[in-house]
Each structure stands twice: as C-alpha cells, then as structure tokens.
Design an enzyme around this catalytic site. Structure first.
Site, PDB file in Angstrom:
ATOM      1  N   GLU A   1       0.801  -1.280   0.107  1.00  0.00           N
ATOM      2  CA  GLU A   1      -0.010   0.081  -0.213  1.00  0.00           C
ATOM      3  C   GLU A   1       0.696   1.246  -0.066  1.00  0.00           C
ATOM      4  OE1 GLU A   1      -4.208  -0.728   1.936  1.00  0.00           O
ATOM      5  OE2 GLU A   1      -2.581  -1.460   3.202  1.00  0.00           O
TER       6      GLU A   1
ATOM      7  N   GLU B   1      -4.060  -9.465   2.769  1.00  0.00           N
ATOM      8  CA  GLU B   1      -4.980  -9.288   4.147  1.00  0.00           C
ATOM      9  C   GLU B   1      -6.235 -10.128   4.207  1.00  0.00           C
ATOM     10  OE1 GLU B   1      -2.842  -5.164   3.747  1.00  0.00           O
ATOM     11  OE2 GLU B   1      -3.598  -6.955   2.399  1.00  0.00           O
TER      12      GLU B   1
END
Length: 255
Positions: free
Chosen positions: A110, A130
C-alpha cells in the site's frame, strides 16, 4: 530520525531519500516509523531546495507491512491525517518514487501504491494478503490498485491475496523501471534527478492534475484552467520561457 527506524539523506541536489530502516523486522511499520515518515514528507514539501522524494527499505526488503506485535501492544501505525506509514492517506504534494527491493507486502504494498512512480528489482515481490488473515487492505490499496493495473487483475489479486512479481507488475504498468537486484535506489535516484530538473511549481501542479484525471470532464477542465492561469503568473514560467529563448538552463526560484 535514525532512532525511529527511518533514515533520511540527500543523495543529490533536489532529492530526498527516505529509508525504512528496521531490517531485522523486515521494515515492518510501527507508530514511530509512521511519524518519522510523515515528518520527512513534511520536510520534502516545505523545503524549496527539494523537488522529489524516494522511499525505500534497508536490508534488501522494502516493507513487510504493519508491525503486528507493536499493533497488539496498542502502537497504531497510522498518523492522524496522513494514514498508514505517515503516507497512504495524504501523499506529499511533490513527486514520490518507491525504490523496491525484496518484499513489499500488505501495508508495504500500500505504501508503494501511494507513490507516484515505482522502480523495482526484478526479484521484488508484491501482494495484498490481508484477506487471508481476515482483514482487508484498508490503507488505500483496494482503492489504488484498480487504477494501477487492469481491473480484472486487481480484482483477482485482491480476492486471492496472491503475491505477484515485479516482472508481472512491470507488464501491467505498475512498475515504471525494472532493474537488476540491488540497483533500485540508484535507478530511482537517477529518475528523481531527471524530474528535479523541472520547475517545482509546475511539478506540483502537474501532480495535482494527474490526481484529478478521474473527475467529471467539466470539473477536470475547470481545474486545469485554474492551474494553468496560476502557473502562467509565476516567475518560474517567465524564467522557463526566457531560458529557452536564451538557450541556457533555467534557474528556478519556486515562485
């Protein structure tokens, strides 16, 4: 900033190198690192002698994501208003290049997606895993990935949590420069130098307009007109035209 797990240096004129420096933790992000990155980005934007930032990781790894042990101890890796790693919610106004060696996973990926350009080792590995631990990529990864790779590819990567290679990322357009292992920082610095030669106000305005590309057409054109009027009134615009006419390098003032 060394005690915070973040180092900064200026490898060349106009360029700020920010290094995540917790190699024993694979540069996993904790609160202190996030605040240090945010402070470095504030310095990047505030310093008129700086034009471009480069973000990298020490020890052959870019970033393995959030420091889970620190998180369980109540140490949040977000900075209010700036987001995860001091970056993902509010990137700097000036261009930022990710120089990636090794793994850029979860929050590390990210961070990469929050950068404007990506230079990566051919052996670098990315991923948003995730979903495999019951979470989502909640620091902008799911918002940015579909704009950086084909939407069908982004959907598969997000839903499977599979890792993907720098070679594939280069083919999809996420990675701008694919380089030999160990040379990501030098290649990113070279790219940053090329950018830093340009007018700083024009660079910032160009970044703002690129971010506005997905706005409704009328709004985007209105914003472009406002940016153009403002930039034409700067001393740098006059200097650029004068330097071109005089066949010399421009001397930017940032005004």
């Amino acid at each position: 900033m060394e005690s915070t797990g973040v180092r900064t240096e200026r490898p060349t004129d106009g360029v700020l190198l920010i290094t995540l420096d917790r190699p024993r933790k694979r540069n996993a992000i904790d609160g202190a690192m996030s605040r240090a990155v945010a402070a470095a980005l504030d310095d990047l934007d505030a310093d008129p002698t700086l034009a471009v930032g480069v973000l990298t990781g020490a020890g052959g790894t870019f970033c393995s994501g959030m420091d889970l042990r620190a998180f369980l101890d109540g140490d949040a890796p977000e900075v209010p208003g700036r987001g995860f790693g001091g970056l993902t919610q509010a990137p700097p106004a000036k261009p930022l290049i990710a120089a990636v060696e090794g793994f850029a996973l979860a929050g590390g990926c990210e961070l990469v997606l929050a950068c404007d350009l990506v230079v990566a080792s051919s052996e670098a590995v990315f991923g948003l895993p995730e979903v495999g631990i019951g979470l989502i990529a909640g620091s902008g990864g799911l918002l940015r990935l579909p704009h950086r790779v084909p939407r069908a590819v982004a959907t598969e990567l997000a839903l499977t949590g599979d890792r993907f290679s720098a070679v594939d990322a280069h083919g999809w357009g996420l990675v701008n420069r694919l380089v030999d292992p160990g040379s990501a920082v030098s290649a990113a610095t070279e790219l940053a130098e090329r950018i830093a030669r340009n007018a700083p106000l024009a660079l910032a305005a160009t970044k703002r307009m690129l971010a506005a590309a997905d706005l409704p057409v009328d709004e985007a054109w209105a914003r472009q007109e406002a940016e153009l009027v403002a930039i034409k009134a700067t001393g740098d615009a006059q200097e650029g035209a004068r330097a071109f006419a005089e066949k010399r390098a421009p001397r930017w003032s940032g005004r």
